[in-house]
Design an enzyme around this catalytic site. Structure first.
Site, PDB file in Angstrom:
ATOM      1  N   HIS A 156       4.311  -4.680   1.873  1.00 44.28           N
ATOM      2  CA  HIS A 156       5.698  -4.233   1.792  1.00 44.28           C
ATOM      3  C   HIS A 156       6.484  -5.301   1.034  1.00 44.28           C
ATOM      4  O   HIS A 156       6.476  -6.476   1.406  1.00 44.28           O
ATOM      5  CB  HIS A 156       6.295  -4.043   3.187  1.00 44.28           C
ATOM      6  CG  HIS A 156       5.834  -2.792   3.867  1.00 44.28           C
ATOM      7  ND1 HIS A 156       6.326  -1.546   3.530  1.00 44.28           N
ATOM      8  CD2 HIS A 156       4.942  -2.587   4.861  1.00 44.28           C
ATOM      9  CE1 HIS A 156       5.747  -0.637   4.290  1.00 44.28           C
ATOM     10  NE2 HIS A 156       4.904  -1.235   5.102  1.00 44.28           N
ATOM     11  N   ASP A 201       3.144   7.814   1.129  1.00 43.09           N
ATOM     12  CA  ASP A 201       4.542   7.938   0.698  1.00 43.09           C
ATOM     13  C   ASP A 201       4.934   6.819  -0.256  1.00 43.09           C
ATOM     14  O   ASP A 201       6.097   6.597  -0.524  1.00 43.09           O
ATOM     15  CB  ASP A 201       5.488   7.966   1.903  1.00 43.09           C
ATOM     16  CG  ASP A 201       5.434   6.702   2.742  1.00 43.09           C
ATOM     17  OD1 ASP A 201       4.426   5.978   2.671  1.00 43.09           O
ATOM     18  OD2 ASP A 201       6.402   6.425   3.482  1.00 43.09           O
ATOM     19  N   LYS A 239      11.273   8.821   8.641  1.00 43.46           N
ATOM     20  CA  LYS A 239      11.875   7.516   8.409  1.00 43.46           C
ATOM     21  C   LYS A 239      13.352   7.755   8.110  1.00 43.46           C
ATOM     22  O   LYS A 239      13.683   8.606   7.273  1.00 43.46           O
ATOM     23  CB  LYS A 239      11.178   6.787   7.266  1.00 43.46           C
ATOM     24  CG  LYS A 239       9.713   6.471   7.567  1.00 43.46           C
ATOM     25  CD  LYS A 239       9.029   5.735   6.430  1.00 43.46           C
ATOM     26  CE  LYS A 239       7.575   5.422   6.773  1.00 43.46           C
ATOM     27  NZ  LYS A 239       6.879   4.704   5.683  1.00 43.46           N
ATOM     28  N   ASP A 295      -0.267   4.088  -0.678  1.00 41.78           N
ATOM     29  CA  ASP A 295      -0.409   4.913   0.516  1.00 41.78           C
ATOM     30  C   ASP A 295       0.314   6.240   0.279  1.00 41.78           C
ATOM     31  O   ASP A 295       0.835   6.492  -0.811  1.00 41.78           O
ATOM     32  CB  ASP A 295       0.094   4.182   1.766  1.00 41.78           C
ATOM     33  CG  ASP A 295       1.562   3.790   1.692  1.00 41.78           C
ATOM     34  OD1 ASP A 295       2.206   4.035   0.648  1.00 41.78           O
ATOM     35  OD2 ASP A 295       2.081   3.243   2.683  1.00 41.78           O
ATOM     36  N   ARG A 307       6.919   9.124  14.650  1.00 40.33           N
ATOM     37  CA  ARG A 307       5.586   9.543  14.228  1.00 40.33           C
ATOM     38  C   ARG A 307       4.890  10.198  15.404  1.00 40.33           C
ATOM     39  O   ARG A 307       4.978   9.701  16.529  1.00 40.33           O
ATOM     40  CB  ARG A 307       4.737   8.345  13.766  1.00 40.33           C
ATOM     41  CG  ARG A 307       5.040   7.856  12.379  1.00 40.33           C
ATOM     42  CD  ARG A 307       4.243   6.623  12.035  1.00 40.33           C
ATOM     43  NE  ARG A 307       4.693   5.459  12.788  1.00 40.33           N
ATOM     44  CZ  ARG A 307       3.966   4.806  13.668  1.00 40.33           C
ATOM     45  NH1 ARG A 307       2.743   5.213  13.950  1.00 40.33           N
ATOM     46  NH2 ARG A 307       4.446   3.751  14.305  1.00 40.33           N
ATOM     47  N   ASP A 335       5.380   3.656  -0.294  1.00 42.61           N
ATOM     48  CA  ASP A 335       6.260   2.508  -0.085  1.00 42.61           C
ATOM     49  C   ASP A 335       5.467   1.197  -0.087  1.00 42.61           C
ATOM     50  O   ASP A 335       6.042   0.120   0.038  1.00 42.61           O
ATOM     51  CB  ASP A 335       7.084   2.644   1.206  1.00 42.61           C
ATOM     52  CG  ASP A 335       6.236   2.774   2.462  1.00 42.61           C
ATOM     53  OD1 ASP A 335       4.999   2.908   2.352  1.00 42.61           O
ATOM     54  OD2 ASP A 335       6.815   2.758   3.555  1.00 42.61           O
ATOM     55  N   ARG A 336       4.142   1.296  -0.233  1.00 37.99           N
ATOM     56  CA  ARG A 336       3.293   0.124  -0.411  1.00 37.99           C
ATOM     57  C   ARG A 336       2.371   0.346  -1.606  1.00 37.99           C
ATOM     58  O   ARG A 336       1.876   1.452  -1.800  1.00 37.99           O
ATOM     59  CB  ARG A 336       2.429  -0.126   0.833  1.00 37.99           C
ATOM     60  CG  ARG A 336       3.199  -0.466   2.092  1.00 37.99           C
ATOM     61  CD  ARG A 336       2.252  -0.669   3.255  1.00 37.99           C
ATOM     62  NE  ARG A 336       1.477   0.540   3.547  1.00 37.99           N
ATOM     63  CZ  ARG A 336       0.328   0.545   4.229  1.00 37.99           C
ATOM     64  NH1 ARG A 336      -0.197  -0.591   4.642  1.00 37.99           N
ATOM     65  NH2 ARG A 336      -0.295   1.673   4.479  1.00 37.99           N
ATOM     66  N   SER A 366       3.024   9.027   6.130  1.00 38.61           N
ATOM     67  CA  SER A 366       2.460   7.946   5.336  1.00 38.61           C
ATOM     68  C   SER A 366       0.934   7.939   5.414  1.00 38.61           C
ATOM     69  O   SER A 366       0.283   8.846   4.929  1.00 38.61           O
ATOM     70  CB  SER A 366       3.048   6.604   5.785  1.00 38.61           C
ATOM     71  OG  SER A 366       2.595   5.553   4.976  1.00 38.61           O
ATOM     72  N   HIS A 367       0.357   6.936   6.081  1.00 38.81           N
ATOM     73  CA  HIS A 367      -1.096   6.761   6.115  1.00 38.81           C
ATOM     74  C   HIS A 367      -1.706   7.199   7.446  1.00 38.81           C
ATOM     75  O   HIS A 367      -2.876   6.916   7.703  1.00 38.81           O
ATOM     76  CB  HIS A 367      -1.453   5.294   5.856  1.00 38.81           C
ATOM     77  CG  HIS A 367      -0.836   4.354   6.847  1.00 38.81           C
ATOM     78  ND1 HIS A 367       0.465   3.940   6.749  1.00 38.81           N
ATOM     79  CD2 HIS A 367      -1.337   3.780   7.972  1.00 38.81           C
ATOM     80  CE1 HIS A 367       0.741   3.134   7.763  1.00 38.81           C
ATOM     81  NE2 HIS A 367      -0.333   3.019   8.519  1.00 38.81           N
TER      82      HIS A 367
END
Length: 455
Positions: A330, A245, A111, A243, A16, A247-248, A101-102
């Site tokens: 997660h 992407d 990732k 978020d 990132r 994933d949460r 992501s966020h």
């Protein structure tokens, strides 16, 4: 001479950084070459989020993979878990998702996973990748051995996999607010909609790299109002926000009240133990009392793991755990190659709501009252290690100490976990009690007095 490349974008679990200062086309291209060289990859899935810098990074990454002799399966705009799914479902050698992501505007990231969607992080290949990206002089690509690109649609197979976790025939026609935050979740909701009896109220639905409604990170209290207000305005049964992407996922009950991710860990553990008696449930050490009690009461085995997706996934594989959850929202599933998903959890919750005929607040409120918690409190301090040592000295006497991640101290009626951030000079505090809100407030304030003394 090898071109200098910044190491700043290589973090503990992923990549990132600011674009283009820390993460740019050169880094992306060299990452593609290094990935192919280090893992001997022959076929890799590549996808991207909605950020404006993502297409350029995908193009450079793809060129690096191709020049390394690796074929690329391009699945386009997607969520991180769709890269996980493509990797294990199509039995590829790995997958790389371009996403921040966020993180704030101006950032992007990557990732990475290997075959079977095994994570690549600091202790499983990321440091070696970093070294090669920064220092290697890659051989000139040979045309005859260059890889090929194939554009593939993962959505149909992915949607069917998601639906395999629930009983569609038993689902009730619930009204559901969905807030994609202008990230990548919207297209998945649209693809699922035809199979589900729900009435969706869609807000901030269209993918938009400008993020006109703010960066999607519902973990921050200030980012929850839009979903909560929509639930109340439309009289919805539940609200869901993601978020960038996805994933949460984050849930709101029928009153628009935010449900802490911690309580969903116990809720989903209960759901899986009903299907798989005696199974193992992996959890992080930040908040534990509710999860451990539910798991043991239902005959399951609670297993504690260090916080972080790479640690949770590794422990789940080691234990063959059916499910793993972190309070940060997660959630990990054995049948999803031990990976985290932001779509499976809410489908399971709505499945349970339908079958039991109860509201979300009715399903979780008793557990919230039984084990109230502070939620995660972050403080910026000058020396996180000194703070940890000072708190341990003050609270260790008479308490049960655990150092799985930072320091956890447990007493008869309450416990806390204090840990350092992996990426910032922050200290993170979580406190919980056995049904005593006044004790929760008092102990949280006590700890913050010590912590704030080091600000």
């Amino acid at each position: 001479m090898v071109e200098a490349v910044s190491r700043n974008s290589f973090k503990a679990y992923d990549i990132r950084g600011k674009v283009p200062l820390e993460l740019n086309s050169t880094v992306a291209y060299r990452l593609g070459r290094a990935y192919t060289e280090l893992f001997q990859a022959k076929k890799v899935a590549v996808g991207r989020d909605v950020r404006h810098s993502s297409p350029e990074l995908v193009k450079a990454l793809t060129e690096g993979l191709l020049d390394g002799g690796c074929d690329v399966i391009d699945i386009g705009l997607c969520g991180t878990e769709q890269i996980y799914f493509a990797t294990f479902h199509w039995q590829l050698d790995g997958g790389i998702m371009i996403t921040a992501s966020h993180n704030p505007q101006g950032y992007n990231g990557m990732k990475l996973v290997r075959a079977n969607a095994r994570p690549i992080s600091g202790d499983s290949g990321l440091r070696e990748l970093e070294e090669r990206v920064v220092t290697s002089a890659f051989a000139e690509p040979v045309g005859a051995h260059r890889g090929n690109v194939q554009v593939c649609e993962v959505m149909p197979d992915y949607v069917q996999h998601l639906l395999s976790y629930v009983d569609i025939a038993a689902m009730r026609p619930l009204k559901v607010v969905v807030n994609a935050g202008n990230g990548c979740a919207g297209p998945v909701i649209d693809a699922l909609e035809r199979y589900l009896p729900f009435s969706f109220v869609k807000i901030h639905h269209e993918p938009d790299g400008e993020f006109p409604n703010g960066i999607p990170n519902p973990l921050l209290p200030e980012n929850r109002d839009a979903t909560a207000q929509a639930v109340r305005k439309h009289g919805a049964d539940v609200g869901i926000a993601w978020d960038g992407d996805f994933d949460r996922c984050f849930l709101f009950d029928e009153n628009g009240d935010f449900i802490e991710g911690y309580y969903l860990v116990g809720f989903l553990a209960q759901a899986f133990l009903g299907r798989f008696p005696g199974a193992k449930i992996v959890h992080d050490p930040r908040l534990t009392l509710n999860t451990i009690e539910i798991t043991r009461q239902l005959g399951g085995v609670p297993v504690q793991s260090k916080t972080g997706h790479a640690f949770i996934k590794e422990r789940m594989r080691l234990e063959d755990a059916i499910y793993g959850g972190e309070m940060s929202a997660h959630h990990y599933f054995r049948d999803f190659a031990y990976c985290d998903s932001g779509m499976i959890p809410w489908l399971l919750v709505l499945d349970i709501m339908s079958r039991e005929g109860k509201t979300l607040s009715e399903l979780v409120q008793e557990r919230i009252d039984r084990y109230p918690c502070s939620g995660e409190i972050n403080r910026r301090v000058s020396s996180p290690q000194v703070v940890l040592e000072s708190v341990e000295k003050a609270y260790a006497p008479g308490g049960q100490i655990d150092r799985t991640d930072g320091i956890s101290v447990e007493y008869a009626n309450w416990r806390f976990n204090l840990r350092m951030s992996n990426t910032e000079p922050l200290i993170r505090l979580n406190v919980e009690t056995r049904g005593d809100r006044k004790l929760l407030q008092r102990k949280t304030e006590e700890l913050l007095v010590i912590i704030d003394g080091f600000a």
